[in-house]
Scaffold this active site. Structure first.
Site, short mmCIF file in Angstrom:
data_model
loop_
_atom_site.label_atom_id
_atom_site.label_comp_id
_atom_site.label_asym_id
_atom_site.label_seq_id
_atom_site.Cartn_x
_atom_site.Cartn_y
_atom_site.Cartn_z
N ASN A 1 0.86 -1.19 0.00
CA ASN A 1 0.00 0.00 0.00
C ASN A 1 0.88 1.23 0.00
O ASN A 1 1.36 1.69 1.04
CB ASN A 1 -0.90 0.00 1.24
CG ASN A 1 -1.93 -1.10 1.16
OD1 ASN A 1 -2.93 -0.99 0.45
ND2 ASN A 1 -1.67 -2.21 1.86
N GLU A 2 1.13 1.71 -1.18
CA GLU A 2 2.06 2.83 -1.35
C GLU A 2 1.38 4.15 -0.99
O GLU A 2 0.15 4.19 -0.83
CB GLU A 2 2.53 2.88 -2.82
CG GLU A 2 3.35 1.67 -3.25
CD GLU A 2 4.76 1.62 -2.67
OE1 GLU A 2 5.03 2.29 -1.65
OE2 GLU A 2 5.61 0.91 -3.24
N PRO A 3 2.17 5.24 -0.82
CA PRO A 3 1.58 6.53 -0.50
C PRO A 3 0.40 6.85 -1.41
O PRO A 3 0.46 6.63 -2.62
CB PRO A 3 2.75 7.50 -0.74
CG PRO A 3 3.96 6.68 -0.44
CD PRO A 3 3.64 5.29 -0.92
N THR B 1 10.41 2.12 -3.61
CA THR B 1 10.22 0.69 -3.37
C THR B 1 10.95 -0.12 -4.44
O THR B 1 11.63 -1.11 -4.15
CB THR B 1 8.71 0.35 -3.41
OG1 THR B 1 8.07 1.14 -2.41
CG2 THR B 1 8.46 -1.12 -3.17
#
Ligand code: F6R
Length: 658
Positions: free
Chosen positions: A190-192, A209
């Protein structure tokens, strides 16, 4: 065997979690005060001195959960993570299965994520990772294993993700979710930007990442751009969440997550809303937390000499005043009135700290002969010392302490360099081919050289180099090292290539330290009987090789400690390519003139295979010589800002007491 009971209470106080820790290694914990929470912290966290013992604690919590579910005849539903952080937890669970009979028959697992697209048998897949580290070694029922499938067709992903959620729900939801944290603040992938209500879905990976994963994929261009991940809401629904973070690289994001406001730009901050989440940190990952970094801002302190130094340097840096200009008011306004009570006035304290800092500076890293050494970092006697510089890879010596190395040789010490690993995986195939072709021409196209060339040409992506190619790559690094050490005036007989076996896997994943590693380390120390050992205390390198090399040194010191010659052996730790000591930590600061900076640069240039966008660069695209020059200049600038002399560059060392 020491049994340590460490109690930790969940932040929101509704639930209470108790850790009973069997400390096999006699590793001592920080005192209970370490676990006090502060007004800055919004997530319960526990700081332990190292990740090994921390992982054992977490494995024990999981094992207890599995067993309590067994007692109730229920399934135990675990949400699992991959990456470097949980590896030792899995190792301990496997040990418990094999030695203590822990059964996984009632365990159902759901992994957080998988790269997309990704074949299951690709060694970079999380499917492969989980089987290698856990599933292949325990009695889990194969049907109970769920890892998101990276081979699902694009048009089927949406439904696939809904089904993944339904499967979790069908078994009663996650009882326990294990997490790591990415430097972007991602949990799972769950990236920014991820929403609190997000469920399992496909997601585009952040650049940071991908850069972090680049070494494993041999280059960022090979890292998939997408992944399938459980959502934030999937994770939030878990009854218990434990997040692991180890190492300096995680320090900044841990502070943001624990102390910052809840925000989609740091998705892990959503865990502030979870009722039963604990972060388990090692010292380095906790280093940026306010109560660790600047404890005087949150509570009254026990003022050790180290803490006084840290506080005064911090005050000078934040107030942008040199040490001698700090006033009583500066101290009182920054939570340090207690320090003044102990030390008298700012005037007395400033002079004491200034003198301390001044005495760390020395152009005589091996000690200054015939000089009063009471206030110098090194002893003056013996005037000519035997020195070993341990270099994890064949170039850290010149990158991290090239200037000091040069001085030690010039000042007549008997300097030995011990390269701990061959560094062969960091030579590109193109570079190796170049050398193989020259060799082939010189040897009149011998069969062996042609076989090596063919082996490089036929190599499949991600496959391991043949032994010959690894040998060639190691030899390239050897000749580069010798070119550099000769340039600095060292005879070849003083250069030792240890080729520690733990490194020789041909891949980024290394073996554990073995007796053979210990023997090689002890042998060189016994041979040289050094008065000084310099070694890399640089714990932020991306693959952990420096960490293992340091552990190898610590193990050797432990073994050799009883020997008489060790009474005279002082150990100095350097940092360099990746990270620098904090100014207050420095025990010896070796200044460099502009000419010495150039000489050091030249020595680094001999390591040609490591120039121009090397394979394991991390996310800092500057070449090593640029990084290290910047760093050495910055250290000098920091000293100057504290009110000390203005040098072109400084190499920094911390003494290690064993
Ligand atoms: C892995 C995962 C990621 C990692 C994170 C930290 O399944 O979901 O969130 O936990 O990228 O990775 P390491 O532990 O390698 O630092």
């Amino acid at each position: 065997m020491l049994i340590v009971f460490l109690q930790s209470y969940i932040h929101n106080s509704r639930t209470m979690t108790k850790y009973n820790v069997l400390d096999k290694n006699n590793i001592s914990y920080k005192p209970a005060g370490q676990f006090e929470e502060t007004r800055f912290e919004k997530i319960h966290n526990v700081i332990l001195s190292n990740s090994n013992i921390a992982s054992i604690i977490v494995a024990q919590e999981i094992a207890e959960l599995i067993k309590s579910k067994q007692d109730e005849n229920k399934l135990c539903v675990l949400g699992l993570a991959t990456g470097s952080s949980p590896i030792k937890v899995y190792e301990e669970l496997v040990r418990m299965h094999k030695e203590d009979g822990l059964s996984f028959e009632n365990v159902v697992t759901f992994n957080l994520d998988e790269y997309f697209p990704m074949e299951k048998d690709n060694i970079q897949s999380y499917h492969y990772f989980m089987h290698e580290h856990l599933f292949n070694h325990v009695n889990i029922v194969p049907e109970n294993i769920h890892v998101p499938d990276g081979t699902v067709k694009n048009e089927e992903i949406y439904q696939y993700c809904i089904d993944y959620e339904l499967k979790i729900k069908a078994v009663g939801g996650l009882d326990f979710q294990l997490l790591g944290i990415g430097r972007t603040g991602h949990i799972g992938f769950n990236e920014p930007g991820s929403h609190l209500n997000s469920g399992t879905r496909s997601i585009t990976l952040d650049h940071v990442t991908r850069a972090d994963a680049a070494p494993a994929f041999l280059g960022i261009e090979n890292v998939p751009r997408k992944a399938v991940t459980m959502g934030i809401s999937t994770i939030q629904k878990a009854k218990r969440v434990v997040l692991l973070a180890w190492g300096i690289n995680k320090g900044a994001i841990i502070k943001e997550t624990i102390e910052g406001d809840i925000s989609s730009t740091v998705p892990a901050t959503y865990l502030q809303l979870h009722k039963n989440a604990t972060f388990i940190l090692d010292n380095e990952a906790s280093a940026e937390l306010t109560r660790v970094k600047t404890p005087w801002l949150v509570s009254s302190c026990v003022w050790t000499e180290d803490l006084k130094r840290k506080a005064v340097v911090w005050l000078s840096e934040t107030s942008q005043k040199s040490v001698l200009k700090l006033t009583d008011k500066d101290y009182n306004n920054n939570g340090m009135s207690g320090l003044l009570v102990e030390e008298g006035t700012a005037y007395d304290l400033n002079i004491k700290m200034f003198n301390h800092l001044q005495h760390t500076i020395s152009g005589w890293p091996g000690g200054k002969p015939n000089a009063d050494d009471t206030r110098r970092p090194e002893r003056s006697e013996p005037a000519k010392k035997r020195v070993i510089i341990f270099s994890p890879h064949p170039d850290d010596d010149v990158i991290s302490m090239g200037g000091t190395f040069d001085r030690l040789v010039e000042q007549g010490h008997d300097v030995h360099i011990a390269y701990q690993t061959s560094g062969n995986i960091a030579v590109s195939d193109e570079e190796a081919l170049k050398f193989a072709e020259v060799n082939s021409i010189l040897s009149d196209r011998s069969r062996a050289t042609d076989a090596t060339i063919k082996s490089i040409q036929d190599k499949k992506k991600y496959s391991i180099d043949s032994l010959e190619v690894r040998k060639l790559k190691g030899l390239i690094r050897r000749s580069e090292s010798l070119a550099a050490t000769r340039y600095l005036g060292l005879p070849d007989k003083n250069v030792h290539f240890l080729d520690l076996p733990f490194y020789e896997t041909g891949t980024i994943k290394k073996n554990k330290l073995s007796a053979e590693d210990n023997e090689k380390m002890c042998a060189i120390i016994e041979e040289v009987k050094p008065h000084q050992i310099f070694a890399a205390g640089d714990l932020a390198d991306p693959h952990g090789t420096h960490r293992v090399c340091l552990d190898a040194l610590f193990a050797a010191l432990e073994i050799l400690k009883p020997k008489k010659f060790m009474n005279d052996c002082w150990v100095w730790l350097y940092r360099g390519a990746w990270h620098e000591w904090e100014t207050y930590e420095i025990d010896m600061a070796v200044p460099m003139s502009p000419d010495q900076v150039l000489k050091k640069r030249h020595a680094i240039f001999y390591h040609q295979s490591q120039k121009d966008g090397v394979m394991f660069q991390g996310d800092d695209s500057r070449e090593f010589w640029v990084r290290v020059e910047d760093r050495n200049q910055l250290t000098a600038k920091k000293y100057n800002n504290l009110g000390l002399a203005d040098y072109a560059a400084i190499e920094a060392f911390k003494r290690y007491y064993y």
